[in-house]
Structure formats: structure tokens, C-alpha cells
Design a protein around this motif. Sequence first.
Motif, PDB file in Angstrom:
ATOM      1  N   SER A 159      40.527  17.583   7.937  1.00  0.00           N
ATOM      2  CA  SER A 159      39.368  18.387   7.532  1.00  0.00           C
ATOM      3  C   SER A 159      38.870  17.951   6.162  1.00  0.00           C
ATOM      4  O   SER A 159      39.555  17.216   5.444  1.00  0.00           O
ATOM      5  CB  SER A 159      39.707  19.885   7.496  1.00  0.00           C
ATOM      6  N   GLY A 176      29.379  28.170   6.374  1.00  0.00           N
ATOM      7  CA  GLY A 176      29.715  28.949   5.181  1.00  0.00           C
ATOM      8  C   GLY A 176      30.901  29.860   5.428  1.00  0.00           C
ATOM      9  O   GLY A 176      30.838  30.754   6.275  1.00  0.00           O
ATOM     10  N   GLY A 177      31.995  29.638   4.704  1.00  0.00           N
ATOM     11  CA  GLY A 177      33.182  30.489   4.782  1.00  0.00           C
ATOM     12  C   GLY A 177      33.413  31.100   3.420  1.00  0.00           C
ATOM     13  O   GLY A 177      32.818  32.117   3.051  1.00  0.00           O
ATOM     14  N   ASN A 178      34.261  30.455   2.634  1.00  0.00           N
ATOM     15  CA  ASN A 178      34.479  30.899   1.257  1.00  0.00           C
ATOM     16  C   ASN A 178      33.408  30.331   0.322  1.00  0.00           C
ATOM     17  O   ASN A 178      33.421  30.570  -0.872  1.00  0.00           O
ATOM     18  CB  ASN A 178      35.880  30.467   0.787  1.00  0.00           C
ATOM     19  N   LEU A 179      32.532  29.514   0.875  1.00  0.00           N
ATOM     20  CA  LEU A 179      31.345  28.980   0.191  1.00  0.00           C
ATOM     21  C   LEU A 179      31.666  27.956  -0.902  1.00  0.00           C
ATOM     22  O   LEU A 179      30.854  27.741  -1.805  1.00  0.00           O
ATOM     23  CB  LEU A 179      30.481  30.125  -0.363  1.00  0.00           C
ATOM     24  N   GLY A 180      32.818  27.315  -0.778  1.00  0.00           N
ATOM     25  CA  GLY A 180      33.167  26.258  -1.721  1.00  0.00           C
ATOM     26  C   GLY A 180      32.305  25.024  -1.513  1.00  0.00           C
ATOM     27  O   GLY A 180      31.766  24.455  -2.459  1.00  0.00           O
ATOM     28  N   ALA A 239      37.921  29.246  10.698  1.00  0.00           N
ATOM     29  CA  ALA A 239      37.790  28.672   9.349  1.00  0.00           C
ATOM     30  C   ALA A 239      36.731  29.380   8.510  1.00  0.00           C
ATOM     31  O   ALA A 239      36.720  29.264   7.288  1.00  0.00           O
ATOM     32  CB  ALA A 239      37.471  27.177   9.432  1.00  0.00           C
ATOM     33  N   GLU A 275      35.944  21.121  15.277  1.00  0.00           N
ATOM     34  CA  GLU A 275      36.465  22.469  15.517  1.00  0.00           C
ATOM     35  C   GLU A 275      35.301  23.472  15.494  1.00  0.00           C
ATOM     36  O   GLU A 275      34.177  23.120  15.089  1.00  0.00           O
ATOM     37  CB  GLU A 275      37.550  22.806  14.499  1.00  0.00           C
ATOM     38  N   ALA A 308      34.188  26.058  13.642  1.00  0.00           N
ATOM     39  CA  ALA A 308      33.397  26.322  12.435  1.00  0.00           C
ATOM     40  C   ALA A 308      32.385  25.204  12.186  1.00  0.00           C
ATOM     41  O   ALA A 308      31.236  25.457  11.802  1.00  0.00           O
ATOM     42  CB  ALA A 308      34.306  26.473  11.222  1.00  0.00           C
ATOM     43  N   SER A 309      32.801  23.970  12.431  1.00  0.00           N
ATOM     44  CA  SER A 309      31.921  22.827  12.194  1.00  0.00           C
ATOM     45  C   SER A 309      30.695  22.878  13.097  1.00  0.00           C
ATOM     46  O   SER A 309      29.591  22.475  12.703  1.00  0.00           O
ATOM     47  CB  SER A 309      32.674  21.527  12.463  1.00  0.00           C
ATOM     48  N   THR A 336      33.039  19.769   9.551  1.00  0.00           N
ATOM     49  CA  THR A 336      34.085  19.998   8.559  1.00  0.00           C
ATOM     50  C   THR A 336      35.510  19.712   9.044  1.00  0.00           C
ATOM     51  O   THR A 336      36.370  19.389   8.232  1.00  0.00           O
ATOM     52  CB  THR A 336      33.986  21.450   8.078  1.00  0.00           C
ATOM     53  N   GLY A 337      35.755  19.873  10.349  1.00  0.00           N
ATOM     54  CA  GLY A 337      37.136  19.722  10.809  1.00  0.00           C
ATOM     55  C   GLY A 337      37.257  19.047  12.171  1.00  0.00           C
ATOM     56  O   GLY A 337      36.323  19.047  12.984  1.00  0.00           O
TER      57      GLY A 337
HETATM   58  C1  LIG Z   1      37.420  25.762   4.985  1.00  0.00           C
HETATM   59  C2  LIG Z   1      36.550  25.420   6.129  1.00  0.00           C
HETATM   60  C3  LIG Z   1      35.221  25.860   6.215  1.00  0.00           C
HETATM   61  C4  LIG Z   1      34.628  26.767   5.202  1.00  0.00           C
HETATM   62  O1  LIG Z   1      34.249  26.078   4.067  1.00  0.00           O
HETATM   63  P1  LIG Z   1      33.898  26.841   2.696  1.00  0.00           P
HETATM   64  O2  LIG Z   1      33.784  25.782   1.712  1.00  0.00           O
HETATM   65  O3  LIG Z   1      35.036  27.780   2.426  1.00  0.00           O
HETATM   66  O4  LIG Z   1      32.632  27.595   2.954  1.00  0.00           O
HETATM   67  C5  LIG Z   1      34.448  25.427   7.263  1.00  0.00           C
HETATM   68  N1  LIG Z   1      34.954  24.619   8.226  1.00  0.00           N
HETATM   69  C6  LIG Z   1      36.228  24.194   8.185  1.00  0.00           C
HETATM   70  C7  LIG Z   1      36.737  23.324   9.287  1.00  0.00           C
HETATM   71  C8  LIG Z   1      37.064  24.576   7.141  1.00  0.00           C
HETATM   72  O5  LIG Z   1      38.320  24.147   7.128  1.00  0.00           O
END
Ligand SMILES: *Cc1c(COP(=O)(O)O)cnc(C)c1O
Length: 446
Positions: A122, A250-254, A330, A376, A378-379, A406-407
Motif C-alpha cells: 500500500s 479519504g480516510g484519516n486524510l493524510g 481502510a 482493494e 478503498a482504492s 492506494t492498496g
Molecule cells: C490508509 C488508507 C487509505 C486512507 O488514506 P488517508 O491518508 O488516511 O486518507 C485509503 N486506502 C488505503 C488502501 C489505505 O491503506
Amino acid sequence: MTDRAYQKCINPGCRAEFDCGEALFKCPACGELLDIRYNWDKIKVPGKLNEFAKRWGTRDNRLDFSGVWRFRELLSYCDDEHKVTIGEGQTILQQNDAVARYVDMGAGCLHLQYEGLNPSGSFKDNGMTAAFSHAKMVGATSSACASTGNTSASVALYAHSCGVKCTVFIGSGRIAFGKLSQAMDYGAQTIQILGDFDDCMRQVQAVCTKLGLYLLNSLNPFRLEGQKAIMYRIIEGLGWDVPDWIVVPGGNLGNSSAFGKAFSELKELGLIERIPRLAIINATGAETLNDLVNNKKLRWNEGNVEQAIIDDYYADLTARNFSPHTCASAIEISRPVNLKKCLRAIDVCDGVVRAVTDEEIVDAKAIIGKYGLGCEPASAATIAGLRHLRAEGLIGADQRVACVLTGHALKDPDVTVNYHKKKQGEFSNAPVEAPNDLDALIKLIR
Ligand SMILES: *Cc1c(COP(=O)(O)O)cnc(C)c1O
Ligand SMILES: [Zn+2]
């Protein structure tokens, strides 16, 4: 330790500054988030972005091999001797016309930034190489994180690569199997808390404060410095040009926060002429950002964010005993720690926020699997969100878009297998049962 960089509180009423030799995850003066700032006049930044391409020729140097440290002048807070790398950031920006058709975009316009190719599968590795380098610089020996899964996998991998102990906190029953298997296999002490991610996040901050452990969540401003490199590589993949849009879950928005910072710095340095727009995609079961921005009209407002709107929103979540739910584990987060930095990124990038349903996510995921490199859940929110933005007409069919996948596809096999075997969506591709008989098998082949 270095005069090239320092930490600075993002609260305009505080603006406290700290040396990069300190390990902080919040401003000790006011409790707000910290940023890494640079004294650019003390750093030899290349005059043009394409000068970074020279480092492809010197890939036997471990820092030039890294898809993060190849851009080291843009995150210059630590000396080379402390830098931790395991070869992260060897990613692909894939132009994909079949997925483009699914979202009604023109040929040649859609690009998928595949972060699943990182060592732990990821994008989190971009942040961990940066944060663990800082951890080594300050002499940390033990670390911890809260995680929906990928952070723990990445922390575990980097921790053992540089001899730092690690403990990861995960919500009980909330983690995808691929990620849990990694945390255990890479030797992390894994603690399952009876609660969700937001509970883990609260607890890990308390534990780190009490025991002096090095915190590796995206509250850690050094992590975000590494994640800026995802944008540098997209620009690199486009022949050192910026796209029109970046789409990110967008999750923790890092990530969204880091991307905004990357572009505003590149613009300030004169390395890009325009800043792309940013689209941040929530899942409807965890749509705090979407609610706050689109319904409550929360804005960055030059740093004077209306805290009362956030406080009321969270008080209501608490009163309703709300816990976020989405198959995209995620991004199953309802109190995103980087909210304010993300608002700043939205401001800088003229950003938008949308939310998509789990049904839209798993269908988009199947399309990415079928025509792309897989990802995955979330992506896949990026492609589902892009589809909305195309239908609205906000993004044009001929604009250049980069979606951050993202993953890796193998992170969450349960969601994938259920989607296909239980025929949960439009693109389910269930296995066919067959007798152990040649004629019957031949008849089945399509
Ligand atoms: C951590 C994560 C996210 C969320 O990203 P943030 O930076 O926290 O918004 C999205 N997709 C995957 C696969 C993650 O591991
Ligand atoms: Zn402060």
C-alpha cells in the motif's frame, strides 16, 4: 540538528515552532497539528523537476532507488545516514482506456497510480520510510500505531528493517485478512481492541504519550512528507507535467493533506505552473468530510477553521453512538485526524469531496480488477467517485485525471471473493461448478 527544516503549528493563533530533532505529534502549546516547513534557501533544490530523472541512472545508490528519496531535496529534514529505505515507491502510473470508458472519459485521459506495488502493498510505505527515518534521527527504539490494517502492515515491515520495536492497535473484527496476516508475519506485537478505528486512535495517542513510544499514524507530520512523493511520481509519469485532477480516497486524510502540501510547495518553488484540482472520495458509511464540507460548509478559512462545527458534529456522533461502516475498511473512519490539513489542501487545490456507496465501490473495484491491476475496496472509491464527478459534468471527458489506487488487490480477499462468488454486483465473475468429465468441461469453455 538541521537548519534546513523545522516543525510549525498550523494554528494561526499559535504558530509555535519546534526543532525537527523533537518527536511530537501535536503542538505542545495548543494541541493542533504540526507541519514540516523548510528553509528553501538552505536547500539545493533542482531548478527543474526533470532533473530528478537523472537519478534513474544511479539506482545502485539506495536513496536514488527509492521512489521517495529520489526526490530528497523536497523533504530535506534528515541527514542521509539516518534514512531508512526498503525500496518503496517503485510504482506504475498506468494509462487505462477501458476503465476510462467505465467512467465516461475519453481515451488517453485516465491514469491509475498503482501504489499496491509498494513493499507492503500500500501507499503507506511512502510515509513510513519518511517517519522511520525521523525515528532513527531522534534515536527512537520503540514505536506504535493505530490501524485499519495497512498502517500496521507497513509499520511492522519498516520497524523490523531498522531495528525498532513496534506495537500495532487494530479494531477487533475490522481488519482485512491480508493486512492482519502481514502484521503478524512481519513480527509486530498486534493488539486487537474491542472497538473501532477511532477508539484505537485515541488509545494509541495515550499509550505513546505515557510510554514515550514513537507514533506512526499520519498525525506524525514526517509521514506526510514521504507521501508527497506520490504526487511527484504522478508528475514524473506524465512526463513532468501536472494532471488536471487528482482523485484520492479519504480516510484519516493524510494523503489528501500531503498532496495539497506537495503542490503548494512545488508552486512556491516555481517547479510547476499550476496546481491540479483534488477530489477526495469518502464511503457513505464514513462520510464525515463529505458532511462537514458539503453540508456544514466547513472551510479552511486561512487556518481559522470553525471548531464549533466540528465539535457539534462529533458530539452528535457520540450521542448517536455512531460507528462508521463500509466494506472499504481502510477508510472506515469517522474522526479523521488530519481534517484541518485536508481543508487546507481543498483550499489550495480548489478541491471537492464526494461520497460513494459500498455497492458503487465493489462494482468499480471489479472493473479495476478486470481492466487494470486490481486494488482493494478503498482504492476503488476513486473510480466510483470519478464516475459521479463525470456524471455531474464537473470533470470533463477530455481532462487529464490521475486516480490513486492506494492498496493491492490481495489485501482484502474476502470482499473480492464474496463479490464474485455471491454474485453481489453487476460484474461478478463466479466460478463454474463442473463434473470431472472431459466432454462436460469442453462444453463449458466460453
Ligand atoms: C490508509 C488508507 C487509505 C486512507 O488514506 P488517508 O491518508 O488516511 O486518507 C485509503 N486506502 C488505503 C488502501 C489505505 O491503506
Ligand atoms: Zn500550536
